[in-house]
Scaffold this motif. Structure first.
Motif, PDB file in Angstrom:
ATOM      1  N   ASP A   1     -48.164   1.909  52.317  1.00  0.00           N
ATOM      2  CA  ASP A   1     -49.091   1.752  53.434  1.00  0.00           C
ATOM      3  C   ASP A   1     -50.483   1.479  52.859  1.00  0.00           C
ATOM      4  N   TYR A   2     -50.893   0.221  52.886  1.00  0.00           N
ATOM      5  CA  TYR A   2     -52.195  -0.181  52.338  1.00  0.00           C
ATOM      6  C   TYR A   2     -53.127  -0.458  53.503  1.00  0.00           C
ATOM      7  N   TYR A   3     -53.912   0.541  53.882  1.00  0.00           N
ATOM      8  CA  TYR A   3     -54.832   0.447  55.022  1.00  0.00           C
ATOM      9  C   TYR A   3     -54.109  -0.045  56.280  1.00  0.00           C
TER      10      TYR A   3
ATOM     11  N   GLN B   1     -48.373  -5.569  44.729  1.00  0.00           N
ATOM     12  CA  GLN B   1     -49.607  -6.160  45.240  1.00  0.00           C
ATOM     13  C   GLN B   1     -50.753  -5.163  45.353  1.00  0.00           C
ATOM     14  N   VAL B   2     -50.512  -3.906  44.981  1.00  0.00           N
ATOM     15  CA  VAL B   2     -51.596  -2.925  45.044  1.00  0.00           C
ATOM     16  C   VAL B   2     -51.963  -2.377  43.665  1.00  0.00           C
ATOM     17  N   GLY B   3     -51.294  -2.885  42.621  1.00  0.00           N
ATOM     18  CA  GLY B   3     -51.622  -2.409  41.283  1.00  0.00           C
ATOM     19  C   GLY B   3     -50.817  -3.127  40.214  1.00  0.00           C
TER      20      GLY B   3
ATOM     21  N   PRO C   1     -52.673   1.601  40.072  1.00  0.00           N
ATOM     22  CA  PRO C   1     -53.252   0.981  41.268  1.00  0.00           C
ATOM     23  C   PRO C   1     -54.670   0.469  40.999  1.00  0.00           C
ATOM     24  N   TRP C   2     -55.014  -0.652  41.654  1.00  0.00           N
ATOM     25  CA  TRP C   2     -56.360  -1.198  41.507  1.00  0.00           C
ATOM     26  C   TRP C   2     -57.362  -0.318  42.251  1.00  0.00           C
ATOM     27  N   ASP C   3     -56.874   0.332  43.307  1.00  0.00           N
ATOM     28  CA  ASP C   3     -57.726   1.215  44.101  1.00  0.00           C
ATOM     29  C   ASP C   3     -57.211   2.642  43.884  1.00  0.00           C
ATOM     30  N   GLY C   4     -58.016   3.485  43.249  1.00  0.00           N
ATOM     31  CA  GLY C   4     -57.597   4.844  42.912  1.00  0.00           C
ATOM     32  C   GLY C   4     -57.122   5.659  44.105  1.00  0.00           C
ATOM     33  N   SER C   5     -57.623   5.343  45.300  1.00  0.00           N
ATOM     34  CA  SER C   5     -57.231   6.096  46.493  1.00  0.00           C
ATOM     35  C   SER C   5     -55.779   5.809  46.905  1.00  0.00           C
ATOM     36  N   MET C   6     -55.161   4.814  46.281  1.00  0.00           N
ATOM     37  CA  MET C   6     -53.782   4.441  46.624  1.00  0.00           C
ATOM     38  C   MET C   6     -52.726   5.281  45.884  1.00  0.00           C
ATOM     39  N   LEU C   7     -53.148   6.083  44.890  1.00  0.00           N
ATOM     40  CA  LEU C   7     -52.191   6.869  44.098  1.00  0.00           C
ATOM     41  C   LEU C   7     -51.232   7.677  44.969  1.00  0.00           C
TER      42      LEU C   7
ATOM     43  N   VAL D   1     -52.655   6.838  36.676  1.00  0.00           N
ATOM     44  CA  VAL D   1     -51.435   6.027  36.748  1.00  0.00           C
ATOM     45  C   VAL D   1     -50.260   6.870  37.231  1.00  0.00           C
ATOM     46  N   ILE D   2     -49.252   6.164  37.753  1.00  0.00           N
ATOM     47  CA  ILE D   2     -48.003   6.812  38.167  1.00  0.00           C
ATOM     48  C   ILE D   2     -46.939   6.354  37.181  1.00  0.00           C
TER      49      ILE D   2
END
Length: 183
Positions: free
Chosen positions: A42-44, A52-54, A68-74, A96-97
């Motif tokens: 779920d990207y926003y 596509q998110v990292g 992830p390119w956006d840390g809040s997406m972890l 990273v995950i």
């Protein structure tokens, strides 16, 4: 190839390519980034593929790393992986995950081979159904400006294409089964 046959050939190609993408999602002991292809994050508010998110890479044979390119997406990525049917618990270090793939047991390998064969059979059935649809369409041409010989030729082309794709499917099943059983 006849225009009337092209439609059915494209459908058979799609069935075969679908099988290959399903095989890509089956993990065979070593890490393969394609196992993430079907997992959406779920990207926003928009379901988005993980790729596509990292950055997704394979630093070791049995590990996938997602940055992830956006840390809040972890958290969202971690949750999506946990909800999926992957059966792997992600570890998150704040940046990273990591997904560590355990060595497959002999029993699990055999189950995966059965699954591969089942998917292969389903693909063959799909190809045969396409051949049947093609032959039905060609039979309906009887009594039109299309000659009996041309109809026979179209039916033979349909059979040749079917045979070709069945051989390709068998080969793909064999290769994937061998890959799974290789320790």
């Amino acid at each position: 190839m006849d225009e009337r046959m092209k439609i059915y050939d494209e459908k058979m190609t799609k069935s075969y390519n679908n099988l290959l993408s399903e095989f890509g999602a089956i993990r065979a002991g070593r890490a393969n980034p394609h196992v993430l292809d079907r997992i959406m994050v779920d990207y926003y508010g928009t379901p988005t593929p993980i790729q596509q998110v990292g950055n997704v890479n394979v630093p070791e044979p049995r590990m996938i790393q997602i940055q992830p390119w956006d840390g809040s997406m972890l958290k969202a990525i971690e949750k999506a992986i946990q909800k999926s049917d992957l059966g792997i618990n992600p570890t998150n270090d704040g940046k990273v995950i990591r997904l560590v793939f355990p060595e497959l047991t002999e029993e699990r390998r055999k189950d995966l081979v059965k699954e591969v064969k089942k998917k292969g059979e389903a693909a063959k059935v799909a190809v045969r159904n396409i051949r049947r649809d093609a032959n039905d369409a060609f039979k309906k041409l009887k009594g039109t400006e299309v000659s009996e010989d041309k109809i026979k030729e179209l039916e033979n082309d349909a059979q040749k294409q079917t045979d070709k794709y069945i051989r390709e499917i068998d080969k793909a099943v064999e290769e994937k089964s061998k890959e799974i059983m290789t320790v």
